[in-house]
Scaffold this active site. Structure first.
Site, PDB file in Angstrom:
ATOM      1  N   PHE A 149       0.806  -1.225   0.000  1.00  0.00           N
ATOM      2  CA  PHE A 149       0.000   0.000   0.000  1.00  0.00           C
ATOM      3  C   PHE A 149       0.835   1.269   0.000  1.00  0.00           C
ATOM      4  O   PHE A 149       0.357   2.321  -0.415  1.00  0.00           O
ATOM      5  CB  PHE A 149      -0.944   0.025   1.209  1.00  0.00           C
ATOM      6  N   LYS A 173      -1.179  -7.771  -8.782  1.00  0.00           N
ATOM      7  CA  LYS A 173      -2.160  -7.714  -7.691  1.00  0.00           C
ATOM      8  C   LYS A 173      -1.716  -6.602  -6.751  1.00  0.00           C
ATOM      9  O   LYS A 173      -0.878  -6.793  -5.887  1.00  0.00           O
ATOM     10  CB  LYS A 173      -2.220  -9.054  -6.950  1.00  0.00           C
ATOM     11  N   GLU A 176      -5.119  -3.846  -1.930  1.00  0.00           N
ATOM     12  CA  GLU A 176      -6.536  -3.516  -2.003  1.00  0.00           C
ATOM     13  C   GLU A 176      -6.857  -2.185  -1.343  1.00  0.00           C
ATOM     14  O   GLU A 176      -7.947  -1.636  -1.537  1.00  0.00           O
ATOM     15  CB  GLU A 176      -7.368  -4.625  -1.357  1.00  0.00           C
ATOM     16  N   SER A 226       5.612  -6.783   4.146  1.00  0.00           N
ATOM     17  CA  SER A 226       6.163  -7.073   5.466  1.00  0.00           C
ATOM     18  C   SER A 226       6.922  -8.393   5.457  1.00  0.00           C
ATOM     19  O   SER A 226       6.700  -9.256   4.593  1.00  0.00           O
ATOM     20  CB  SER A 226       5.036  -7.141   6.502  1.00  0.00           C
ATOM     21  N   CYS A 281       9.676   1.218   3.825  1.00  0.00           N
ATOM     22  CA  CYS A 281      10.585   0.161   4.284  1.00  0.00           C
ATOM     23  C   CYS A 281      12.018   0.657   4.370  1.00  0.00           C
ATOM     24  O   CYS A 281      12.867   0.004   4.971  1.00  0.00           O
ATOM     25  CB  CYS A 281      10.501  -1.061   3.370  1.00  0.00           C
ATOM     26  N   GLU A 382       9.089  -3.681  13.553  1.00  0.00           N
ATOM     27  CA  GLU A 382       8.936  -2.663  12.510  1.00  0.00           C
ATOM     28  C   GLU A 382       7.630  -1.915  12.779  1.00  0.00           C
ATOM     29  O   GLU A 382       6.540  -2.470  12.625  1.00  0.00           O
ATOM     30  CB  GLU A 382       8.906  -3.296  11.116  1.00  0.00           C
TER      31      GLU A 382
END
Length: 497
Positions: A149, A173, A176, A226, A281, A382
């Site tokens: 995202f 993909k 969402e 992640s 990240c 994290e």
């Protein structure tokens, strides 16, 4: 309410599963759209379309591929404002940050435009009498990407332009939570002349992810997200015979030595820790301060932090926007309160922050924690939010031991004026990307991006030369064209003379 559908075979395709997910505006907290969730059958339809398109695209000329990519680059450049607005509306990051994301994605499109040079191959002549050996690289077939995202446009552009330049077809993909940017990227690719079925977008949740990982006609999967999910993607994908590159999470450290320019270090810590609300990240989440550096550095960071302007991403005055969801906002806040309970000093507490007129948004202010130790949850996990921890150490050796003990190894940085110390650090630190007086060392497009340890699962980094190798496989061809005078039978083992 607007519904984001799939993109299959060069056109929008309405979802038929009956399942939808909400798409929020993080600044207001309101649901503004919904996104169709693909069933396994809908994923299969996209893969079948991509497989059919590969029959012609895989054998197309490099000239045809690059002509499409050059046109695509022009269209992306012309629509960068529109793409950035879509990112801001669904992710919440400020507009300037969204524009920067599009620009970094464009770097990989430009790299893909140069694919003829990357696929040149090698030739050795006369390895034996009238025998030549050529090494070439060929496309894999249908490949897929699963993207996060936090970079709705950039990370997809890290994947599919290079994949299709190498002759593959692609099933994307996207997250969402932020589907609109990926859909726009697919629309522009079709406008650029990309043949139908070469790039497909299926939206969805774990059902769609598992369908991709288990599909027998998908040869390779790229993932960014992640660490727990990256590990799952790699394990499941490879168990199903796929080539997988899965980039995971991080806990990036910034080492500040006593001789460092503390103003530069403070500016860099602010930018790297709080940019994009820490949802990167490659964000710096830990400053490791050596010796007497901590007190003056913290003072400079706090002075700058107090001036930051937090607000809606579409407000030009905003320097940091909201977090992606309320659930994530609450999780980030729990690390701040938890750190205080575990003995850290909360220099700045952003947990109660809100914005007038946008009280339902997913807001959190910036937080700065001092005297953090490796046993605290704020250090171990994290956080993926605007929380910066300061760990105090006495020596460089203590710092490098602390950093190398981390299970992650994505990015790291050192701030110093000492070239010898910087060189020693870049050789000794266990991370895939290192910055010297550079807080976020994301490589340019023609180098590859990727970490070590639990920040990467698989053998290839993303984009750059590693990206080309990931989306192709090598083949060696040995050729002999006999001279008319050759002949005879010899059943012995061939020898090289």
């Amino acid at each position: 309410m607007k519904t984001i559908s799939h993109w299959i075979g060069g056109k929008p395709v309405e979802g038929v599963s009956g399942n939808f997910g909400p798409v929020y505006n993080p600044a207001t907290g309101a649901q503004e759209k919904q996104v169709a969730f693909a069933s396994a059958d809908e994923v299969d339809a996209a893969v079948r379309t991509a497989k059919e398109a590969f029959r012609t695209w895989g054998s197309s000329s490099l000239a045809k591929r690059t002509s499409v990519l050059f046109k695509y680059r022009e269209l992306l450049d012309a629509h960068r404002e529109e793409i950035a607005q879509l990112i801001t509306a669904e992710h919440g990051k400020v507009h300037s940050d969204a524009l920067g994301e599009v620009a970094r994605g464009l770097e990989i499109v430009e790299l893909a435009c140069g694919i003829p040079e990357k696929l040149k191959g090698e030739l050795s002549t006369q390895v034996s009498t009238r025998v030549d050996v050529a090494a070439i690289r060929q496309s894999l077939g249908v490949v897929a990407g699963i993207t996060p995202f936090n970079f709705p446009a950039m990370v997809p552009m890290w994947m599919f332009p290079l994949a299709i330049a190498c002759g593959n077809t692609f099933v994307l993909k996207p997250s969402e939570k932020v589907p609109s940017a990926a859909f726009k990227l697919a629309e522009l690719a079709a406008e650029a002349g990309l043949p139908d079925g070469v790039l497909n977008v299926v939206n969805g949740d774990k059902v769609a992810v598992d369908a991709i990982l288990e599909h027998p006609d998908i040869a390779a999967v790229s993932f960014v997200g992640s660490t727990p999910i990256a590990r799952y993607i790699h394990t499941t994908g490879t168990a199903n015979g796929k080539r997988v590159q899965a980039l995971g999470g991080a806990k990036n450290h910034m080492l500040v030595l006593p001789d460092a320019d503390l103003d530069l270090a403070a500016d860099s810590a602010i930018n790297a820790a709080y940019g994009s609300a820490g949802e990167r990240c490659m964000a710096i989440s830990v400053v490791v301060a050596v010796g007497e550096t901590a007190d003056p550095l913290i003072g400079k960071i706090k002075e700058r932090a107090d001036q930051l302007r937090i607000g809606p991403g579409d407000d030009p005055a905003s320097e940091m926007g909201p977090l992606i969801t309320k659930v994530h906002r609450d999780k980030v806040a729990s690390y701040v309160t938890g750190a205080a309970a575990q003995g850290a000093d909360v220099v700045i507490d952003g947990t109660g922050f809100t914005v007038d007129g946008y009280e339902d948004g997913h807001w959190i202010g910036i937080s700065l924690l001092d005297h953090v130790t490796p046993e605290m949850d704020a250090y171990k996990d994290e956080i993926f939010g605007p929380v910066l921890s300061v760990v105090r150490v006495e020596t460089y050796d203590e710092a490098i031991a602390l950093m190398n003990n981390s299970p992650w190894g994505n990015g790291t940085a050192i701030f110093t004026r000492d070239g010898g110390a910087a060189r020693r650090f870049q050789m000794e630190v266990e991370a895939g990307m290192v910055g010297v007086n550079v807080p976020i060392p994301v490589p340019v497009g023609y180098h590859s991006f990727g970490g070590w340890k639990d920040s990467l699962f698989g053998d290839h980094h993303i984009y750059g030369n590693d990206g080309v190798h990931f989306y192709t496989r090598g083949k060696v061809v040995t050729t002999r064209w006999p001279d008319p005078s050759d002949g005879g039978i010899n059943l012995g083992f061939p020898s090289n003379h």
